[in-house]
Structures are given as C-alpha cells and as structure tokens.
Design a protein around this motif. Structure first.
Motif, short mmCIF file in Angstrom:
data_model
loop_
_atom_site.label_atom_id
_atom_site.label_comp_id
_atom_site.label_asym_id
_atom_site.label_seq_id
_atom_site.Cartn_x
_atom_site.Cartn_y
_atom_site.Cartn_z
N VAL A 110 0.86 -1.18 0.00
CA VAL A 110 0.00 0.00 0.00
C VAL A 110 0.90 1.24 0.00
N THR A 111 0.70 2.12 -0.98
CA THR A 111 1.43 3.39 -0.99
C THR A 111 0.54 4.41 -0.30
N SER A 112 0.73 4.56 0.99
CA SER A 112 -0.15 5.41 1.82
C SER A 112 0.46 6.79 1.97
N TYR A 113 0.42 7.56 0.90
CA TYR A 113 1.06 8.87 0.91
C TYR A 113 0.29 9.86 1.79
N ALA A 114 -1.01 9.86 1.70
CA ALA A 114 -1.84 10.76 2.51
C ALA A 114 -2.19 10.10 3.84
N ASN A 115 -2.38 10.92 4.86
CA ASN A 115 -2.76 10.39 6.16
C ASN A 115 -4.09 9.64 6.11
N SER A 116 -4.99 10.09 5.25
CA SER A 116 -6.30 9.44 5.14
C SER A 116 -6.16 7.99 4.67
N ILE A 117 -5.17 7.71 3.84
CA ILE A 117 -4.93 6.35 3.38
C ILE A 117 -4.29 5.52 4.49
N LYS A 118 -3.45 6.16 5.28
CA LYS A 118 -2.84 5.45 6.41
C LYS A 118 -3.92 4.97 7.39
N THR A 119 -4.90 5.82 7.62
CA THR A 119 -5.96 5.43 8.56
C THR A 119 -6.95 4.45 7.94
N ALA A 120 -7.33 4.69 6.68
CA ALA A 120 -8.37 3.88 6.04
C ALA A 120 -7.89 2.48 5.67
N PHE A 121 -6.66 2.36 5.17
CA PHE A 121 -6.20 1.07 4.66
C PHE A 121 -5.23 0.34 5.58
N LEU A 122 -4.60 1.09 6.49
CA LEU A 122 -3.62 0.45 7.38
C LEU A 122 -4.06 0.48 8.84
N GLY A 123 -5.15 1.16 9.11
CA GLY A 123 -5.65 1.19 10.48
C GLY A 123 -4.84 2.05 11.43
N VAL A 124 -4.08 3.01 10.90
CA VAL A 124 -3.31 3.90 11.77
C VAL A 124 -4.26 4.83 12.51
N ASN A 125 -4.13 4.89 13.81
CA ASN A 125 -5.00 5.74 14.64
C ASN A 125 -4.71 7.22 14.37
N GLU A 126 -5.76 7.99 14.14
CA GLU A 126 -5.58 9.42 13.88
C GLU A 126 -4.90 10.13 15.04
N ARG A 127 -5.08 9.61 16.23
CA ARG A 127 -4.46 10.23 17.41
C ARG A 127 -2.94 10.19 17.29
N LEU A 128 -2.40 9.09 16.74
CA LEU A 128 -0.95 8.99 16.56
C LEU A 128 -0.46 10.03 15.56
N LEU A 129 -1.22 10.20 14.48
CA LEU A 129 -0.84 11.18 13.47
C LEU A 129 -0.87 12.59 14.03
N ASP A 130 -1.87 12.89 14.83
CA ASP A 130 -2.00 14.23 15.41
C ASP A 130 -0.92 14.48 16.45
#
Length: 219
Positions: A110-130
């Motif tokens: 998965v090329t998750s360039y945008a944060n939205s792709i990181k959360t939607a396809f990889l399950g990355v918690n938005e709290r970690l990104l923030d």
C-alpha cells in the motif's frame, strides 16, 4: 571499507578496487603474477579474509541485486512479505516485483502517501498522526502492524519519512526516515538520516529496508 580492509595486511600481489555504484559500493580483487597455482590459492584465501572482515555488509557477488538476494532468502525460508510505503512512493514494491518469480513471496503493498490512506487502509490511529506526526516511530510501527494484520504476511515493512527537498524541520530534517519491520517475534523501528536529492533518499530508503529484511532472515 578501506579502513576495514587495511588491517588485513594483504599480500603485495593483491590489488583492491573500490567503486561507488549508487546505492552500493563495489569491491574488486585483482591479483597479478606468473605463478598461476599460487595466485588461485591466494585469491581464494583473500576472498575469505575480506568476507570474514566485512561480514554481513557483503550482500552479494558479481551483478546480484539486493532485491534478488532478499527474494532468494524469502523463498528459502518460506516467508511472505508485504509493504506499506509513504515517502518512497512505491519504489520498494517496484524493486521487489522487478525480480522474476517474486509473486511466490511478495504479497503486495500500500502506498499510503496521505494520512487518510494510512488510517483507512492500514488502520493507523488518527491520534498517533495528530500527536507524533506522519513521520515518526509511532506511525511507522502502526503502519507495519496494520499491514501485517491486513495482509497476513510473515514479514511487513513500513516506510515513512521526508524525501525533500522541502518539508524538513530542525527536529526532523530532510532525509529523516523511519523504517518499521513487523514479524511474529515482534516489531522494530529504525530511524535513519539519508542525504542526497529526492530520488537518492527514496532509493537509499528502499535499499535499507530490503537490507533490514536480509539481515533478519540471516539471523
């Protein structure tokens, strides 16, 4: 490499050549003399000395590529790999799939360039990104774990960083890259600081990610 080789005190007949061939360094041995039998024995002895001294830093001979060597190891160990990329933009997947037969060990990425792709396809918690930002140890770990959960691969790699030429800060300058590797025994995240232009940083990132897998499989 030069400093490591100098301590070996090699015979006078041996000439060592060093050639930077990005992203590698190539080392060559040349032996000159008239005693063919002695030269063959000396060549074998010298190769053993160099390989022992440099150890895991040597990944192949002749025209072997890192991606081919890693592919061979994955097949030998019967392991499957999947990747989650950000700043490398799919380059790691490209290198892996450039090897014939890679479908037997490479599941995909998965090329998750945008944060939205990181959360939607990889399950990355938005709290970690923030809290930590996309370029962080915490997000690299979450990307690798998310990819392993989604793909069921034995090993997953994650890459997040700043390839430049813009986007760097004092705390995270251009060239800052986090590479995560998740497997059954756990997860590790390594931080690197690469230099060069945008492509060179991306290429070194992909090469280093592959090397992490190589060293893990050899261990």
């Amino acid at each position: 490499i030069n400093e490591e080789i100098k301590v070996l005190n090699l015979e006078n007949e041996v000439e060592i050549g060093y050639y930077p061939v990005f992203p590698d360094a190539h080392l060559s041995l040349t032996l000159r003399g008239s005693d063919t039998v002695r030269l063959k024995e000396l060549f074998s002895k010298t190769c053993n000395l160099v390989e022992t001294r440099l150890g895991l830093s040597i990944y192949g001979r002749d025209q072997e590529s890192m991606e081919a060597v890693v592919g061979t190891l994955l097949k030998e160990k019967r392991k499957q790999l999947a990747v989650a990329e950000s700043c490398s933009g799919g380059l790691l997947s490209h290198l892996l799939t450039s090897v014939a037969g890679s479908s037997s060990y490479f599941l995909g990425g998965v090329t998750s360039y945008a944060n939205s792709i990181k959360t939607a396809f990889l399950g990355v918690n938005e709290r970690l990104l923030d809290q930590y930002g996309a370029v962080s140890q915490e997000v690299a770990e979450a990307m690798a774990c998310g990819m392993r959960e989604k793909s069921k691969a034995d090993i997953t790699l994650s890459i997040t960083g700043i390839a430049g030429p813009d986007g760097g800060t004092k705390e995270k300058p251009v060239g800052t890259v986090f590479i995560g590797m998740a497997r059954e025994s756990g997860i590790q995240v390594s931080r690197f600081l690469f230099s060069g232009n945008r492509y060179e940083i991306q290429r070194m990132t992909a090469q280093t990610a592959l090397d992490l897998v190589r060293r893990y499989l050899l261990s």
